[in-house]
Scaffold this motif. Structure first.
Motif: not given
Length: 331
Positions: A125-145, A260-264
Motif C-alpha cells: 500500500f501507499t499511505y496517503i493520509i490519516g483521518v480519524s478514529g472511532y467511538t466504540f460502544g456496546l449497545t443492546v435493544k431498548a427492551d433488553s434485560p 484509520y485513513g486513506l491508502a492506494g
C-alpha cells in the motif's frame, strides 16, 4: 576547423547526450502527468456496507475533497473479510495512478497475524493520509434485560458461552476489544461476525443477537430510544453520552479508537500522493467535515503519508503481540 576528437569519444558523448535527453523527456512526461492529475473521477473504496458510521463519514469527506481535487470522487462499497477485502483487492489489482484509493482500516494490520494472506499491509500500500478514529460502544435493544454493562457481564459469568454479541467482522476492532475485555473479565462470550454496521444493526433490532460491539453508527438508534448504550471504549466518557461509563473506568482495562485513513496501491507517484493528501487535508479542516465528526462523535486523527506509514509499522508489531496473547494467531 577539423574535429580532432577520437571517434570513440564522439560516440560516447553522443550516447550520453541521448541518454540525458531521454531522462529529461521522461522527467517532463512524469511531471506533466502529475500536473494533469486528476483528469477523470477518482474511486474511493469503502470496505463496509452503505449506511454505517464509516460510510457516512467518508462520503461526506469525499464530497468536500472532490471540490479541492477538481474531479468527482466516486464511492464504492466493497464489504467483506472484516473490512479487508476491498482494500486488499485494490492493492492487488488497481493501477497505482491515483484513480483508485481506499479506506485503510486497522483490520488490515491484524488480519495477516490471524490467517495467511496474499497481501502485506506494510509493503503493498501507499499511505496517503490519516483521518480519524472511532467511538466504540456496546449497545443492546431498548427492551433488553441488561440495563447496565455489569448486568451483561454477570449474565455471561452465570451462563458461559450463552451470551453473544455481534461485530463488524472477525479481527475487526469491535471484535478484538470485546475479546480482550472478556479475557480481562474472565467470562466467555460468543462472537457473531457480520459484514458491516448496517447488517449488524438490523440483526440487533431484529433480536438475532443480544448485543452489538460497533462504532457509533448506532448513535441515532440510541438517541431515538431503540437501543441502549451500555459502555464506551475511549479514554474518557463521550461528550454526547456523558452518563455512559467507559470500560476503562469500570476496571476492564480496554481502550480502543482504531484510527484509520486513506491508502492506494504501492508505487504511487509522490506528486500524485501529494495532490490527494492536500485535497483531503483541506476537506478535513472544512467546518462541514468537523460538524460530521461531531455528529459521529469522532475525533480528528491527522497524519501525513510518511507519519501514517510509521504508525502502521509500529501498530503492526504491537497488534501481533495482542493477537498472540488473545490466542487468535494463525497456527
Amino acid at each position: 576547423m577539423k574535429n580532432t576528437t577520437p571517434p570513440s569519444r564522439r560516440r560516447r558523448a553522443l550516447m550520453l547526450a541521448a541518454a540525458a535527453g531521454i531522462g529529461v523527456a521522461q522527467f517532463g512526461l512524469a511531471h506533466a502527468q502529475s500536473q494533469a492529475y486528476p483528469n477523470r473521477p477518482v474511486t474511493l473504496i469503502i470496505p463496509w456496507p452503505a449506511g454505517g458510521s464509516t460510510d457516512r463519514h467518508l462520503r461526506a469527506l469525499a464530497e468536500i475533497a472532490s471540490k479541492h481535487l477538481g474531479q468527482p470522487i466516486v464511492v464504492e462499497n466493497r464489504p467483506g473479510a472484516g473490512g479487508t477485502l476491498g482494500p486488499a483487492t485494490m492493492a492487488q489489482t488497481a493501477k497505482p495512478d491515483g484513480y483508485t484509493i481506499a479506506q485503510f482500516p486497522l483490520g488490515l494490520l491484524r488480519m495477516p497475524h490471524m490467517q495467511k494472506t496474499n497481501w502485506d499491509p506494510l509493503t503493498d500500500f501507499t499511505y496517503i493520509i490519516g483521518v480519524s478514529g472511532y467511538t466504540f460502544g456496546l449497545t443492546v435493544k431498548a427492551d433488553s434485560p441488561y440495563k447496565t454493562f455489569k448486568d451483561y457481564i454477570e449474565a455471561a459469568r452465570k451462563q458461559p458461552g450463552a451470551i453473544n454479541y455481534g461485530s463488524t467482522g472477525t479481527g475487526s476492532s469491535p471484535h478484538l476489544l470485546m475479546e480482550e475485555l472478556a479475557g480481562n473479565a474472565k467470562v466467555q462470550l460468543t462472537h457473531v461476525p457480520f459484514k458491516g454496521n448496517a447488517d449488524l444493526q438490523a440483526a440487533l433490532l431484529g433480536g438475532h443477537v443480544m448485543a452489538q460491539s460497533d462504532a457509533s453508527g448506532w448513535d441515532k438508534y440510541v438517541d431515538g430510544g431503540q437501543m441502549r448504550l451500555l459502555v464506551t471504549f475511549g479514554e474518557q466518557r463521550t461528550q454526547r453520552w456523558p452518563e455512559v461509563p467507559t470500560a476503562q473506568e469500570l476496571g476492564y482495562g480496554v481502550v480502543s479508537t482504531s484510527p484509520y485513513g486513506l491508502a492506494g496501491p504501492k508505487g504511487m507517484d509522490p506528486a500524485v500522493v501529494k495532490v490527494l493528501h492536500d485535497a483531503f487535508k483541506k476537506a478535513m479542516d472544512d467546518p462541514k467535515h468537523i460538524e460530521v465528526l461531531g455528529q459521529l462523535n469522532q475525533a480528528m486523527w491527522y497524519r501525513n503519508g510518511e507519519d501514517y506509514r510509521k504508525w502502521a509499522v509500529d501498530t503492526y508489531a504491537k497488534d501481533k503481540a495482542l493477537i498472540e496473547r488473545l490466542g487468535l494467531a494463525a497456527r
